[in-house]
Design an enzyme around this catalytic site. Structure first.
Site, PDB file in Angstrom:
ATOM      1  CB  THR A 135      34.993 -23.657 -10.347  1.00 14.89           C
ATOM      2  OG1 THR A 135      34.734 -24.811  -9.562  1.00 14.89           O
ATOM      3  CG2 THR A 135      35.155 -22.477  -9.393  1.00 14.89           C
ATOM      4  CG  ASP A 136      31.329 -27.648  -9.588  1.00 15.56           C
ATOM      5  OD1 ASP A 136      32.478 -27.341  -9.215  1.00 15.56           O
ATOM      6  OD2 ASP A 136      30.942 -28.834  -9.695  1.00 15.56           O
ATOM      7  CD  GLU A 137      36.089 -26.681  -6.350  1.00 18.32           C
ATOM      8  OE1 GLU A 137      36.612 -26.247  -5.321  1.00 18.32           O
ATOM      9  OE2 GLU A 137      36.661 -27.460  -7.135  1.00 18.32           O
ATOM     10  CE1 TYR A 160      40.068 -22.288  -8.262  1.00 15.49           C
ATOM     11  CE2 TYR A 160      38.491 -23.915  -7.463  1.00 15.49           C
ATOM     12  CZ  TYR A 160      39.084 -23.234  -8.510  1.00 15.49           C
ATOM     13  OH  TYR A 160      38.693 -23.489  -9.804  1.00 15.49           O
ATOM     14  CE  LYS A 164      37.614 -19.535 -11.351  1.00 13.31           C
ATOM     15  NZ  LYS A 164      38.411 -19.124 -12.538  1.00 13.31           N
ATOM     16  CE  LYS A 199      44.094 -28.565  -9.326  1.00 14.07           C
ATOM     17  NZ  LYS A 199      44.003 -27.955 -10.618  1.00 14.07           N
ATOM     18  CE1 TYR A 217      44.494 -35.140   0.550  1.00 12.34           C
ATOM     19  CE2 TYR A 217      42.912 -33.498  -0.214  1.00 12.34           C
ATOM     20  CZ  TYR A 217      44.202 -33.984  -0.164  1.00 12.34           C
ATOM     21  OH  TYR A 217      45.198 -33.313  -0.817  1.00 12.34           O
TER      22      TYR A 217
HETATM   23  P1  NAD Z   1      45.697 -24.873 -14.312  1.00 13.33           P
HETATM   24  O1  NAD Z   1      46.166 -24.582 -12.929  1.00 13.33           O
HETATM   25  O2  NAD Z   1      46.056 -26.183 -14.934  1.00 13.33           O
HETATM   26  O3  NAD Z   1      46.219 -23.745 -15.319  1.00 13.33           O
HETATM   27  C1  NAD Z   1      46.204 -22.385 -14.984  1.00 13.33           C
HETATM   28  C2  NAD Z   1      47.014 -21.636 -16.034  1.00 13.33           C
HETATM   29  O4  NAD Z   1      46.944 -20.237 -15.725  1.00 13.33           O
HETATM   30  C3  NAD Z   1      48.496 -22.028 -16.070  1.00 13.33           C
HETATM   31  O5  NAD Z   1      48.928 -22.163 -17.400  1.00 13.33           O
HETATM   32  C4  NAD Z   1      49.185 -20.834 -15.404  1.00 13.33           C
HETATM   33  O6  NAD Z   1      50.502 -20.629 -15.867  1.00 13.33           O
HETATM   34  C5  NAD Z   1      48.263 -19.707 -15.820  1.00 13.33           C
HETATM   35  N1  NAD Z   1      48.344 -18.551 -14.904  1.00 13.33           N
HETATM   36  C6  NAD Z   1      48.270 -18.589 -13.542  1.00 13.33           C
HETATM   37  N2  NAD Z   1      48.416 -17.339 -13.045  1.00 13.33           N
HETATM   38  C7  NAD Z   1      48.558 -16.514 -14.123  1.00 13.33           C
HETATM   39  C8  NAD Z   1      48.725 -15.110 -14.250  1.00 13.33           C
HETATM   40  N3  NAD Z   1      48.801 -14.294 -13.193  1.00 13.33           N
HETATM   41  N4  NAD Z   1      48.811 -14.592 -15.511  1.00 13.33           N
HETATM   42  C9  NAD Z   1      48.747 -15.402 -16.598  1.00 13.33           C
HETATM   43  N5  NAD Z   1      48.622 -16.734 -16.522  1.00 13.33           N
HETATM   44  C10 NAD Z   1      48.514 -17.286 -15.294  1.00 13.33           C
HETATM   45  O7  NAD Z   1      44.129 -24.656 -14.268  1.00 13.33           O
HETATM   46  P2  NAD Z   1      42.961 -25.470 -14.994  1.00 13.33           P
HETATM   47  O8  NAD Z   1      42.627 -26.646 -14.185  1.00 13.33           O
HETATM   48  O9  NAD Z   1      43.306 -25.609 -16.421  1.00 13.33           O
HETATM   49  O10 NAD Z   1      41.764 -24.429 -14.832  1.00 13.33           O
HETATM   50  C11 NAD Z   1      41.576 -23.382 -15.782  1.00 13.33           C
HETATM   51  C12 NAD Z   1      40.378 -22.553 -15.365  1.00 13.33           C
HETATM   52  O11 NAD Z   1      39.227 -23.375 -15.297  1.00 13.33           O
HETATM   53  C13 NAD Z   1      40.525 -21.911 -13.999  1.00 13.33           C
HETATM   54  O12 NAD Z   1      39.984 -20.612 -14.065  1.00 13.33           O
HETATM   55  C14 NAD Z   1      39.711 -22.796 -13.083  1.00 13.33           C
HETATM   56  O13 NAD Z   1      39.173 -22.059 -11.996  1.00 13.33           O
HETATM   57  C15 NAD Z   1      38.618 -23.257 -14.032  1.00 13.33           C
HETATM   58  N6  NAD Z   1      38.029 -24.573 -13.722  1.00 13.33           N
HETATM   59  C16 NAD Z   1      38.835 -25.663 -13.542  1.00 13.33           C
HETATM   60  C17 NAD Z   1      38.248 -26.900 -13.304  1.00 13.33           C
HETATM   61  C18 NAD Z   1      39.094 -28.145 -13.142  1.00 13.33           C
HETATM   62  O14 NAD Z   1      38.553 -29.226 -12.890  1.00 13.33           O
HETATM   63  N7  NAD Z   1      40.394 -28.097 -13.327  1.00 13.33           N
HETATM   64  C19 NAD Z   1      36.865 -27.028 -13.258  1.00 13.33           C
HETATM   65  C20 NAD Z   1      36.078 -25.884 -13.449  1.00 13.33           C
HETATM   66  C21 NAD Z   1      36.677 -24.665 -13.701  1.00 13.33           C
HETATM   67  P1  TYD Z   2      40.889 -32.120  -6.472  1.00 12.81           P
HETATM   68  O1  TYD Z   2      41.329 -32.897  -7.655  1.00 12.81           O
HETATM   69  O2  TYD Z   2      41.894 -31.332  -5.697  1.00 12.81           O
HETATM   70  O3  TYD Z   2      39.687 -31.197  -6.954  1.00 12.81           O
HETATM   71  P2  TYD Z   2      38.645 -30.274  -6.063  1.00 12.81           P
HETATM   72  O4  TYD Z   2      39.093 -30.218  -4.669  1.00 12.81           O
HETATM   73  O5  TYD Z   2      38.749 -28.961  -6.754  1.00 12.81           O
HETATM   74  O6  TYD Z   2      37.317 -30.946  -6.235  1.00 12.81           O
HETATM   75  O7  TYD Z   2      40.210 -33.129  -5.448  1.00 12.81           O
HETATM   76  C1  TYD Z   2      39.101 -33.922  -5.832  1.00 12.81           C
HETATM   77  C2  TYD Z   2      38.625 -34.662  -4.596  1.00 12.81           C
HETATM   78  O8  TYD Z   2      39.629 -35.602  -4.197  1.00 12.81           O
HETATM   79  C3  TYD Z   2      38.386 -33.782  -3.392  1.00 12.81           C
HETATM   80  O9  TYD Z   2      37.267 -34.273  -2.674  1.00 12.81           O
HETATM   81  C4  TYD Z   2      39.647 -33.938  -2.561  1.00 12.81           C
HETATM   82  C5  TYD Z   2      40.070 -35.360  -2.859  1.00 12.81           C
HETATM   83  N1  TYD Z   2      41.533 -35.627  -2.823  1.00 12.81           N
HETATM   84  C6  TYD Z   2      42.048 -36.701  -2.081  1.00 12.81           C
HETATM   85  O10 TYD Z   2      41.301 -37.435  -1.408  1.00 12.81           O
HETATM   86  N2  TYD Z   2      43.390 -36.922  -2.095  1.00 12.81           N
HETATM   87  C7  TYD Z   2      44.246 -36.146  -2.818  1.00 12.81           C
HETATM   88  O11 TYD Z   2      45.485 -36.378  -2.768  1.00 12.81           O
HETATM   89  C8  TYD Z   2      43.713 -35.062  -3.596  1.00 12.81           C
HETATM   90  C9  TYD Z   2      44.610 -34.175  -4.398  1.00 12.81           C
HETATM   91  C10 TYD Z   2      42.345 -34.849  -3.569  1.00 12.81           C
END
Ligand code: NAD
Ligand code: TYD
Length: 354
Positions: A135-137, A160, A164, A199, A217
Site C-alpha cells: 500500500t501507499d500508506e 496497519y 505493511k 471501507k 471523520y
Molecule cells: P481484504 O481485507 O478485502 O481481503 C483480505 C483477504 O485476506 C481476505 O480474503 C481474508 O480472508 C484473507 N486473509 C486474511 N488473513 C489471512 C490469513 N492469515 N491467511 C490467509 N488469508 C487471510 O483486503 P483487500 O482490500 O482486498 O487488500 C488486499 C491487499 O492489498 C492487502 O495486502 C492490502 O494491504 C493491499 N492493498 C489494499 C488497498 C485497498 O484499497 N483495499 C490498497 C493498496 C493495497
Molecule cells: P478507508 O476506506 O478506511 O481507507 P484508508 O483509511 O485506508 O485510506 O478510509 C478512506 C478515508 O475515509 C480515510 O480518510 C478515512 C475516511 N473515513 C470516514 O471519514 N468515514 C468512515 O466511516 C470511513 C470508513 C473512512
C-alpha cells in the site's frame, strides 16, 4: 496437470482485490493453474468468486498464511512457480482497535510465506517470483502538495501501515539476503465491486441506501487517491509478467478526492438512482470524531510503472463510481451476507460509541 504451464498461489483471493486478481488471471490465462489460499476471515467471501469458481484452472485452499505446516503442505502439493501475496488484515480502524492481529497476519504471515518459498525454491530460482501487494500508506502522510514516488522514505503512522511497511522490508530482506526473486507494488486506495462495507465508499453507499447517518471523520478534509480495482488487477498482471525482481512499483489513479467531496458526489449519484429529491441524501452527512493519527493526504506518482511497463489507469472516476453504485444496488444479497453477524458488532464498536 501437465497442461498447465505455471501454477500460481494467490493469497487472500477471497477478499476484495484478491478476487479481482483471481478473476483476471483465471480467465486471461487458461494455461495457468491458480490456487487461491485464503483463511476466510470476516473479509474473505467465496461468493466473490462464484462466477469463475467452476473453471478448471481455479482451485481454492482454505488455509492460514501464518500456519507454517499448512503452507509447507500446500507448497509440497502444488510446486508453485509464483506467489501473488494479498492476504492481509487491511482496515486502518481495525488496526487501531487490535494492532497485534495486524502484526500477526501482515508481518508473521508474510515471513512464513517468504520462508516457505525459500525452502521450496532454494535450488532453482529461475522463473520464480514472489509478488508482494502493498500500500501507499507505508510512505506516511503528505501535506497539501507532492506525490509519493518509489524513493519516498517509509514513514508509516498507523498500526496497519506499520505492519505493511514491516512486511515490505521482510520481502526486500529475502531478496537481498537470499536472492529470492521478489517484487513489491504500493497502490493507492481501491474502489469497485465486492468491497467490504467497512471501507469509506461501500460503507457510504450502504448507509445512503438505508437512510443511515454518513459518518465523516473530522472535517472530511483528508485526501485519498482512488483507483478502480480492475485497474489495480491489470497493474498486478503487468508487474507480475514484466516487472524486475528487486524493484518496487507505485500504482495510483491520479485521482485525488477530499473525503467530503467524494461523499457528496456519492450522495448525488444515489439521489438520482433512488429517485430521491436532489440534496436529500446529503442531509445524512454526520461529522464524527476523527480517526487517531489520521493521515492527511495520499497521492501516488505512477510514472515509473507507466514509463517502464506501459500501465496507466483506464477508467474515469465518475464512470467507475457509477458502476460501483450499480453493483451494490444490484447485489443486496451479497451485502446482507457480509453485514450479518460480526459486522454488526464492529459497526457498534466503531460508530455507535463515537
Ligand atoms: P481484504 O481485507 O478485502 O481481503 C483480505 C483477504 O485476506 C481476505 O480474503 C481474508 O480472508 C484473507 N486473509 C486474511 N488473513 C489471512 C490469513 N492469515 N491467511 C490467509 N488469508 C487471510 O483486503 P483487500 O482490500 O482486498 O487488500 C488486499 C491487499 O492489498 C492487502 O495486502 C492490502 O494491504 C493491499 N492493498 C489494499 C488497498 C485497498 O484499497 N483495499 C490498497 C493498496 C493495497
Ligand atoms: P478507508 O476506506 O478506511 O481507507 P484508508 O483509511 O485506508 O485510506 O478510509 C478512506 C478515508 O475515509 C480515510 O480518510 C478515512 C475516511 N473515513 C470516514 O471519514 N468515514 C468512515 O466511516 C470511513 C470508513 C473512512
Amino acid at each position: 496437470m501437465a497442461q498447465y504451464i505455471k501454477t500460481i498461489a494467490v493469497t487472500g483471493g477471497a477478499g476484495f482485490i484478491g478476487s479481482h486478481v483471481i478473476r483476471l488471471f483465471v480467465t486471461k490465462y487458461p494455461a495457468y493453474r491458480i490456487v487461491n489460499i485464503d483463511a476466510l476471515t470476516y473479509a474473505g467471501n467465496l461468493e466473490n468468486l462464484r462466477d469463475i469458481d467452476r473453471l478448471p484452472n481455479y482451485i481454492f485452499e482454505h488455509a492460514d498464511i501464518c500456519n507454517e505446516q499448512q503452507m509447507d503442505q500446500l507448497f509440497g502439493k502444488y510446486a508453485f512457480d509464483g506467489v501473488i501475496h494479498l492476504a492481509a488484515e487491511s482496515h486502518v480502524d481495525r488496526s487501531i482497535m487490535d494492532p497485534l492481529a495486524f502484526v500477526k497476519t501482515n508481518v508473521l504471515g508474510t515471513a512464513v510465506l517468504l520462508n516457505t518459498c525459500r525452502k521450496y525454491w532454494n535450488d532453482d530460482y529461475s522463473n520464480k517470483l514472489f509478488y508482494h501487494v502493498s500500500t501507499d500508506e507505508v510512505y506516511g502522510s503528505l501535506g497539501e502538495t507532492g506525490f509519493f514516488t518509489e524513493e519516498t522514505p517509509y514513514d508509516p503512522r498507523s498500526p496497519y501501515s506499520a505492519s505493511k511497511a514491516s512486511s515490505d522490508h521482510m520481502v526486500m530482506a529475502y531478496y537481498h539476503t537470499y536472492t529470492l526473486p521478489a517484487v513489491i507494488s504500493n497502490c493507492s486506495n481501491n474502489y469497485g465491486s465486492h468491497h467490504f462495507p467497512e471501507k469509506l465508499i461501500p460503507l457510504m453507499i450502504n448507509n445512503i441506501k438505508n437512510n443511515k447517518p454518513l459518518p465523516v471523520y473530522g472535517k472530511g478534509e483528508n485526501v485519498r487517491d482512488w483507483l478502480w480495482v480492475e485497474d489495480h488487477a491489470r497493474a498486478i498482471d503487468t508487474i507480475f509478467h514484466k516487472g524486475r525482481a528487486g524493484e518496487t512499483y507505485n500504482i495510483g489513479g491520479y485521482n485525488e478526492w477530499k473525503n467530503i467531496d467524494l461523499v457528496k458526489l456519492l450522495c448525488a449519484i444515489m439521489d438520482t438512482k433512488l429517485g430521491r429529491p436532489k440534496g436529500e441524501s446529503e442531509k445524512l452527512i454526520t461529522y464524527v470524531k476523527d480517526r487517531s493519527g489520521h493521515d492527511l493526504r495520499y497521492a501516488i506518482d505512477a510514472t515509473k510503472l507507466n514509463n517502464e511497463l506501459g500501465w496507466k489507469p483506464s477508467l474515469q472516476f465518475e464512470e467507475g463510481l457509477e458502476k460501483t453504485v450499480n453493483w451494490y444496488l444490484q447485489n443486496q444479497e451479497w451485502i446482507n451476507h457480509v453485514t450479518s453477524g460480526q459486522y454488526q458488532q464492529f459497526y457498534a464498536d466503531q460508530y455507535v460509541k463515537r
